[in-house]
Design an enzyme around this catalytic site. Structure first.
Site, mmCIF file in Angstrom:
data_model
loop_
_atom_site.group_PDB
_atom_site.id
_atom_site.type_symbol
_atom_site.label_atom_id
_atom_site.label_comp_id
_atom_site.label_asym_id
_atom_site.label_seq_id
_atom_site.Cartn_x
_atom_site.Cartn_y
_atom_site.Cartn_z
ATOM 1 N N ILE A 51 0.747 -0.931 0.166
ATOM 2 C CA ILE A 51 0.207 0.142 0.254
ATOM 3 C C ILE A 51 0.875 1.650 0.144
ATOM 4 O O ILE A 51 1.375 1.644 1.219
ATOM 5 C CB ILE A 51 -0.732 0.276 1.025
ATOM 6 C CG1 ILE A 51 -1.982 -1.610 1.568
ATOM 7 C CG2 ILE A 51 -1.639 1.351 1.007
ATOM 8 C CD1 ILE A 51 -2.297 -1.357 2.501
ATOM 9 N N PRO A 52 1.032 1.586 -1.142
ATOM 10 C CA PRO A 52 1.583 2.875 -0.997
ATOM 11 C C PRO A 52 1.545 4.049 0.019
ATOM 12 O O PRO A 52 0.140 4.395 -0.850
ATOM 13 C CB PRO A 52 1.595 3.437 -2.926
ATOM 14 C CG PRO A 52 2.086 2.082 -3.528
ATOM 15 C CD PRO A 52 0.322 1.293 -2.299
ATOM 16 N N ASP A 53 1.640 4.748 0.720
ATOM 17 C CA ASP A 53 1.159 5.865 0.984
ATOM 18 C C ASP A 53 2.138 7.156 1.733
ATOM 19 O O ASP A 53 3.355 7.075 1.683
ATOM 20 C CB ASP A 53 0.330 5.281 2.377
ATOM 21 C CG ASP A 53 -0.749 6.030 2.606
ATOM 22 O OD1 ASP A 53 -1.452 7.064 2.821
ATOM 23 O OD2 ASP A 53 -1.032 6.710 4.305
ATOM 24 N N GLY A 54 1.686 8.075 1.648
ATOM 25 C CA GLY A 54 2.203 9.219 2.201
ATOM 26 C C GLY A 54 2.900 10.148 1.343
ATOM 27 O O GLY A 54 3.531 10.424 1.078
ATOM 28 N N ASN A 55 2.465 9.639 -0.375
ATOM 29 C CA ASN A 55 2.962 10.369 -1.317
ATOM 30 C C ASN A 55 3.362 12.033 -1.462
ATOM 31 O O ASN A 55 4.437 12.164 -1.329
ATOM 32 C CB ASN A 55 3.235 10.106 -2.569
ATOM 33 C CG ASN A 55 2.754 8.261 -3.177
ATOM 34 O OD1 ASN A 55 4.097 8.114 -2.443
ATOM 35 N ND2 ASN A 55 1.878 7.518 -3.912
#
Length: 160
Positions: A51-55
């Site tokens: 879960i790519p998060d915080g971009n």
């Protein structure tokens, strides 16, 4: 010291430290991979969710625009997926967009992200096919751009 001068000093320090941070990250990634390869394969999970998060937060702290942050995240996600497959983990899920995130983003950001996903999928399709990776999209294609939805349909078909 004035705020403008302080910001300039911080920006200069970040430019100076960024190469060191990247080198440290490379070393840590190699160390982690070595440790993981030493594990008994039966102890590794069969399925991993990324879960790519915080971009956007990352982009803000690095002083780069959000699109550049998305590109960095995509590169890291692809690198992580390759590493996991190299460890024998055959099922990898990617949570790329939620309806909530689509609704909260500025329209331009949503379009840029979908274009980046489309380009990323297209550019990695030869590798996916060579590695016999099956791609299955789970979710609503009607919330995606027509280009991304079409790419996903095509990739699902050719990797089935």
């Amino acid at each position: 010291m004035k705020i403008k001068e302080a910001r300039s000093l911080v920006a200069g320090a970040e430019r100076f430290l960024t190469p060191f941070a990247r080198k440290y990250e490379e070393i840590e990634t190699r160390r982690l991979l070595k440790e993981l390869k030493a594990l008994d394969p039966s102890l590794l999970p069969k399925h991993i969710l990324i879960i790519p998060d915080g971009n956007r937060r990352f982009s803000d702290t690095q002083g780069i625009d959000v699109e550049e942050g998305y590109k960095i995240s995509m590169a890291h996600t692809i690198q992580m997926a390759r590493m996991l497959r190299g460890l024998g983990i055959d099922m990898i899920s990617l949570w790329a967009l939620s309806s909530d995130n689509i609704d909260k983003r500025k329209p331009g950001q949503t379009q840029s992200l979908m274009q980046l996903l489309d380009e990323g999928i297209r550019s990695n399709l030869p590798e996916l096919m060579q590695e016999n990776v099956r791609v299955v999209h789970i979710g609503r294609k009607d919330r995606l751009t027509p280009e991304l939805a079409g790419t996903l349909r095509h990739v699902e078909k050719v990797t089935a």
